[in-house]
Design a protein around this motif. Structure first.
Motif, PDB file in Angstrom:
ATOM      1  N   TRP A 111       0.830  -1.209   0.000  1.00  0.00           N
ATOM      2  CA  TRP A 111       0.000   0.000   0.000  1.00  0.00           C
ATOM      3  C   TRP A 111       0.864   1.258   0.000  1.00  0.00           C
ATOM      4  O   TRP A 111       1.787   1.402   0.802  1.00  0.00           O
ATOM      5  N   ARG A 112       0.543   2.169  -0.900  1.00  0.00           N
ATOM      6  CA  ARG A 112       1.226   3.465  -0.956  1.00  0.00           C
ATOM      7  C   ARG A 112       0.344   4.501  -0.271  1.00  0.00           C
ATOM      8  O   ARG A 112      -0.738   4.821  -0.753  1.00  0.00           O
ATOM      9  N   GLY A 113       0.839   5.019   0.840  1.00  0.00           N
ATOM     10  CA  GLY A 113       0.056   5.915   1.663  1.00  0.00           C
ATOM     11  C   GLY A 113       0.154   7.370   1.251  1.00  0.00           C
ATOM     12  O   GLY A 113       0.708   7.719   0.204  1.00  0.00           O
ATOM     13  N   ILE A 114      -0.372   8.223   2.094  1.00  0.00           N
ATOM     14  CA  ILE A 114      -0.537   9.642   1.796  1.00  0.00           C
ATOM     15  C   ILE A 114       0.759  10.298   1.334  1.00  0.00           C
ATOM     16  O   ILE A 114       0.767  11.088   0.387  1.00  0.00           O
ATOM     17  N   ASN A 115       1.874   9.975   1.977  1.00  0.00           N
ATOM     18  CA  ASN A 115       3.137  10.645   1.679  1.00  0.00           C
ATOM     19  C   ASN A 115       4.066   9.847   0.770  1.00  0.00           C
ATOM     20  O   ASN A 115       5.203  10.254   0.552  1.00  0.00           O
ATOM     21  N   ASP A 116       3.582   8.721   0.240  1.00  0.00           N
ATOM     22  CA  ASP A 116       4.414   7.908  -0.646  1.00  0.00           C
ATOM     23  C   ASP A 116       4.416   8.466  -2.069  1.00  0.00           C
ATOM     24  O   ASP A 116       3.546   9.260  -2.450  1.00  0.00           O
ATOM     25  N   GLU A 117       5.380   8.016  -2.844  1.00  0.00           N
ATOM     26  CA  GLU A 117       5.443   8.401  -4.246  1.00  0.00           C
ATOM     27  C   GLU A 117       4.440   7.572  -5.063  1.00  0.00           C
ATOM     28  O   GLU A 117       4.265   6.375  -4.790  1.00  0.00           O
ATOM     29  N   PRO A 118       3.778   8.164  -6.043  1.00  0.00           N
ATOM     30  CA  PRO A 118       2.845   7.401  -6.881  1.00  0.00           C
ATOM     31  C   PRO A 118       3.581   6.417  -7.779  1.00  0.00           C
ATOM     32  O   PRO A 118       4.620   6.745  -8.348  1.00  0.00           O
TER      33      PRO A 118
ATOM     34  N   LEU B 120      -1.607  14.288 -14.594  1.00  0.00           N
ATOM     35  CA  LEU B 120      -0.434  14.987 -15.109  1.00  0.00           C
ATOM     36  C   LEU B 120       0.846  14.285 -14.643  1.00  0.00           C
ATOM     37  O   LEU B 120       0.904  13.776 -13.521  1.00  0.00           O
ATOM     38  N   PRO B 121       1.892  14.273 -15.464  1.00  0.00           N
ATOM     39  CA  PRO B 121       3.194  13.822 -14.952  1.00  0.00           C
ATOM     40  C   PRO B 121       3.607  14.661 -13.755  1.00  0.00           C
ATOM     41  O   PRO B 121       3.281  15.860 -13.684  1.00  0.00           O
ATOM     42  N   LEU B 122       4.311  14.078 -12.811  1.00  0.00           N
ATOM     43  CA  LEU B 122       4.644  14.774 -11.568  1.00  0.00           C
ATOM     44  C   LEU B 122       5.367  16.096 -11.810  1.00  0.00           C
ATOM     45  O   LEU B 122       5.095  17.097 -11.135  1.00  0.00           O
ATOM     46  N   VAL B 123       6.271  16.113 -12.776  1.00  0.00           N
ATOM     47  CA  VAL B 123       7.020  17.342 -13.050  1.00  0.00           C
ATOM     48  C   VAL B 123       6.079  18.434 -13.533  1.00  0.00           C
ATOM     49  O   VAL B 123       6.175  19.595 -13.111  1.00  0.00           O
ATOM     50  N   GLU B 124       5.156  18.077 -14.407  1.00  0.00           N
ATOM     51  CA  GLU B 124       4.203  19.062 -14.909  1.00  0.00           C
ATOM     52  C   GLU B 124       3.259  19.517 -13.804  1.00  0.00           C
ATOM     53  O   GLU B 124       2.908  20.702 -13.722  1.00  0.00           O
TER      54      GLU B 124
ATOM     55  N   GLY C 160      -0.636  13.218  -5.642  1.00  0.00           N
ATOM     56  CA  GLY C 160      -0.012  12.131  -6.369  1.00  0.00           C
ATOM     57  C   GLY C 160      -0.894  10.888  -6.354  1.00  0.00           C
ATOM     58  O   GLY C 160      -1.691  10.681  -5.431  1.00  0.00           O
ATOM     59  N   HIS C 161      -0.751  10.057  -7.365  1.00  0.00           N
ATOM     60  CA  HIS C 161      -1.579   8.864  -7.485  1.00  0.00           C
ATOM     61  C   HIS C 161      -1.093   7.753  -6.551  1.00  0.00           C
ATOM     62  O   HIS C 161      -0.756   6.652  -6.975  1.00  0.00           O
ATOM     63  N   THR C 162      -1.079   8.052  -5.254  1.00  0.00           N
ATOM     64  CA  THR C 162      -0.852   7.009  -4.257  1.00  0.00           C
ATOM     65  C   THR C 162      -2.109   6.151  -4.176  1.00  0.00           C
ATOM     66  O   THR C 162      -3.172   6.521  -4.683  1.00  0.00           O
TER      67      THR C 162
ATOM     68  N   ALA D 214      -0.067  12.714 -11.151  1.00  0.00           N
ATOM     69  CA  ALA D 214      -0.715  13.439 -10.058  1.00  0.00           C
ATOM     70  C   ALA D 214      -1.890  14.242 -10.605  1.00  0.00           C
ATOM     71  O   ALA D 214      -1.984  14.516 -11.807  1.00  0.00           O
ATOM     72  N   ASP D 215      -2.794  14.606  -9.702  1.00  0.00           N
ATOM     73  CA  ASP D 215      -3.904  15.507 -10.011  1.00  0.00           C
ATOM     74  C   ASP D 215      -3.637  16.836  -9.314  1.00  0.00           C
ATOM     75  O   ASP D 215      -3.121  16.872  -8.192  1.00  0.00           O
ATOM     76  N   VAL D 216      -3.997  17.933  -9.968  1.00  0.00           N
ATOM     77  CA  VAL D 216      -3.793  19.268  -9.412  1.00  0.00           C
ATOM     78  C   VAL D 216      -5.149  19.958  -9.293  1.00  0.00           C
ATOM     79  O   VAL D 216      -5.940  19.939 -10.240  1.00  0.00           O
ATOM     80  N   PHE D 217      -5.410  20.552  -8.129  1.00  0.00           N
ATOM     81  CA  PHE D 217      -6.671  21.258  -7.900  1.00  0.00           C
ATOM     82  C   PHE D 217      -6.375  22.640  -7.319  1.00  0.00           C
ATOM     83  O   PHE D 217      -5.410  22.827  -6.582  1.00  0.00           O
ATOM     84  N   TYR D 218      -7.254  23.589  -7.638  1.00  0.00           N
ATOM     85  CA  TYR D 218      -7.143  24.904  -7.004  1.00  0.00           C
ATOM     86  C   TYR D 218      -8.531  25.445  -6.700  1.00  0.00           C
ATOM     87  O   TYR D 218      -9.502  25.150  -7.387  1.00  0.00           O
ATOM     88  N   TRP D 219      -8.621  26.236  -5.613  1.00  0.00           N
ATOM     89  CA  TRP D 219      -9.902  26.784  -5.192  1.00  0.00           C
ATOM     90  C   TRP D 219      -9.636  27.978  -4.265  1.00  0.00           C
ATOM     91  O   TRP D 219      -8.518  28.223  -3.837  1.00  0.00           O
TER      92      TRP D 219
END
Length: 287
Positions: A130-137, A177-181, A207-209, A142-147
């Motif tokens: 299992w990859r948890g909250i702080n692990d690498e995907p 998105l790729p992590l760098v992007e 990130g897609h953990t 990754a998904d990016v959100f703003y509000w």
């Protein structure tokens, strides 16, 4: 009056050991000396049991290794907003009830709090990965959100799509998105807000953990249940509405907010695991 259950999907447990655990802590078991699967195997060999170390908690039970295991739930109204929330979680273990054991009384294995980060049902060995909250995907995405206050201004400048979540429009952003992007988008949005407004825009990179993937898989489920693959097995994650959690389950174990896990015989003579959260009663509140 009998409970009415709804199907949530299924899991598989090729190791022969099934775990119900706190999603926010699954990845911490391996940091505490012994992998979750080893602890779970020991508990299951005794017919099932409760696992607890530090803030990590789970229940492990023996289960059939050769078939899907159906998961279902009954519901009750949330004291927060009246919407249905899980009252009884039940997993068919694919095993007959032992003939030498009285089937009229449930066998209590322990109790579990409702983790603010959600719960996970799955194979014990699979959950070691299992990859948890702080692990690498694992997929590098990754998904990016703003509000926030200046979300409309940011949308006019940067774009992004709204993603429906839990029956309403979620924040603007970009999926997969790729992590760098993804990191570049976060930097660009934050710098733009700092330059023009100073504050008023929140930006999150998810990130897609496995933790994020099960939450995303449950965006369109009325009970926030999502199925994902972990370690080659199908696992179910259940997210809790934060308002409901704060109203009813706040404080978790430290506040005595724990609920019994049992194994029981079903009407057909099979064995099920049940986690039972009693109906809300305002008289139980201690203000």
């Amino acid at each position: 009056m009998s409970e009415t259950f709804v199907d949530l999907g299924s899991v598989n447990a090729p190791s022969g050991v099934l775990v119900l655990g706190m999603a926010g802590w699954i990845d911490h078991w391996r940091e505490l000396g012994r992998p979750l699967s080893e602890r779970a195997r020991t508990a299951a060999s005794a017919g099932g049991g409760h696992l607890r170390e530090w803030l990590c908690e789970a229940v492990a039970v023996p289960a059939a290794a050769d078939r899907p295991l159906a998961v279902r739930a009954s519901t009750s109204p949330s004291p927060f907003d009246g919407e249905p929330v899980i009252a009884t979680l039940e997993v068919a273990l694919g095993l007959p009830w032992p003939e030498t054991v009285d089937r009229s009384a449930p066998i209590r294995l322990g109790d579990l709090p409702v983790d603010r980060c959600g719960m996970v049902v799955g194979d014990a060995v699979a959950l070691d990965a299992w990859r948890g909250i702080n692990d690498e995907p694992a997929d590098g995405l990754a998904d990016v959100f703003y509000w926030g206050l200046y979300e409309d201004d940011a949308y006019a400048r940067f774009g992004g799509e709204r993603t429906a979540q839990y029956g309403v429009d979620g924040p603007h952003g970009w999926l997969d998105l790729p992590l760098v992007e993804a990191a570049a988008r976060e930097t660009e949005l934050t710098a733009w807000c700092d330059r023009l407004h100073g504050k008023g825009l929140m930006v999150a990179v998810e990130g897609h953990t496995d933790y994020h993937r099960f939450r995303r898989a449950g965006w369109h489920h009325p009970l926030r249940v999502g199925a994902i693959e972990v370690g080659g097995c199908q696992v179910l994650g259940i997210e809790w509405d934060q308002g409901d959690h704060s109203t009813r389950h706040r404080g978790e174990r430290d506040a005595g907010q724990v609920y019994p896990v049992t194994i029981e015989a079903d009407e057909a003579g099979g064995t099920v695991m049940r986690w039972t959260i009693p109906p809300y009663d305002s008289a139980d509140e201690d203000w």
